[in-house]
Design an enzyme around this catalytic site. Sequence first.
Site, short mmCIF file in Angstrom:
data_model
loop_
_atom_site.label_atom_id
_atom_site.label_comp_id
_atom_site.label_asym_id
_atom_site.label_seq_id
_atom_site.Cartn_x
_atom_site.Cartn_y
_atom_site.Cartn_z
N ASN A 71 41.45 -9.71 -15.35
CA ASN A 71 41.45 -10.17 -13.77
C ASN A 71 41.54 -8.60 -13.13
OD1 ASN A 71 42.95 -12.37 -11.81
ND2 ASN A 71 40.98 -11.71 -11.63
N CYS A 123 37.24 -12.96 -15.82
CA CYS A 123 36.77 -12.12 -17.00
C CYS A 123 38.14 -12.10 -17.76
CB CYS A 123 36.69 -10.62 -16.36
SG CYS A 123 38.03 -9.89 -15.24
N ASP A 170 32.27 -4.73 -20.01
CA ASP A 170 33.67 -4.47 -19.42
C ASP A 170 33.71 -3.04 -19.20
OD1 ASP A 170 36.32 -3.89 -19.45
OD2 ASP A 170 36.68 -5.25 -21.45
N CYS A 225 39.33 -5.74 -13.36
CA CYS A 225 38.17 -5.07 -13.01
C CYS A 225 37.03 -5.82 -12.36
CB CYS A 225 37.71 -4.33 -14.26
SG CYS A 225 38.71 -3.14 -14.87
N ARG A 226 36.41 -6.60 -13.50
CA ARG A 226 35.35 -7.37 -12.99
C ARG A 226 35.26 -8.57 -12.15
NH1 ARG A 226 33.44 -8.26 -18.96
NH2 ARG A 226 35.60 -8.56 -19.41
N SER A 227 36.43 -9.45 -12.56
CA SER A 227 36.39 -10.80 -11.61
C SER A 227 37.06 -10.39 -10.26
CB SER A 227 37.37 -11.90 -12.40
OG SER A 227 38.51 -11.53 -12.76
P1 4NP Z 1 38.53 -7.04 -16.74
O1 4NP Z 1 38.50 -5.54 -17.51
O2 4NP Z 1 38.13 -7.81 -17.86
O3 4NP Z 1 37.16 -6.65 -16.26
O4 4NP Z 1 39.58 -7.03 -15.98
C1 4NP Z 1 39.80 -5.32 -18.65
C2 4NP Z 1 41.05 -5.18 -18.20
C3 4NP Z 1 41.98 -4.87 -18.98
C4 4NP Z 1 41.79 -5.01 -20.32
C5 4NP Z 1 40.46 -5.37 -20.84
C6 4NP Z 1 39.29 -5.52 -19.94
N1 4NP Z 1 42.72 -4.63 -21.52
O5 4NP Z 1 42.30 -4.65 -22.76
O6 4NP Z 1 43.90 -4.34 -20.88
#
Ligand code: 4NP
Length: 147
Positions: free
Chosen positions: A11, A8, A117, A13-15
């Site tokens: 790294n 994602c 997201d 939340c989703r992944s």
């Molecule tokens: P992820 O979520 O891609 O599912 O881990 C996010 C975590 C942090 C951010 C964006 C999405 N960020 O902009 O910091």
Amino acid sequence: MQRLLFVCLGNICRSPAADGIAQSLVASRGLDWRIDSAGTGAWHVGKQPDNRMMTAALARGIELSPLRARQAEPDDFLRFDHIYAMDESNLADLEQIRPQNATARLSLFLEHSDVPDPYYGGDDGFEHVLDLISDRMEILFDRLQQG
Ligand code: 4NP
């Protein structure tokens, strides 16, 4: 033997959720598969998954606390059989670092849609992500096990 990488943006939340859910299926199905996750971005490298995701996953029996964020790299395309991007933007970013001699197959985890997201939203977003990933992961494993 399958080597699967889930990717994602952050790294955190989703992944990591996909990583933990896949690892739990590997254990319950008694498989000898390698599972990992990574982010296309570097902001959270070395960090634990987001607390909201760790809490929501743990309520479903999925432990994410040992995971630490890392950034996806070109070598991942040689070390894994399948790389699954959580959304179209992650897919496009991965295509940018895919080496000429890549052996991994790169695809969108949900095939035709994005795992949204949840980072800037409420708790229901995390539950929704866990529902989407759990349902899809069962189908993915069934398919990969059938060879
Ligand atoms: P992820 O979520 O891609 O599912 O881990 C996010 C975590 C942090 C951010 C964006 C999405 N960020 O902009 O910091």
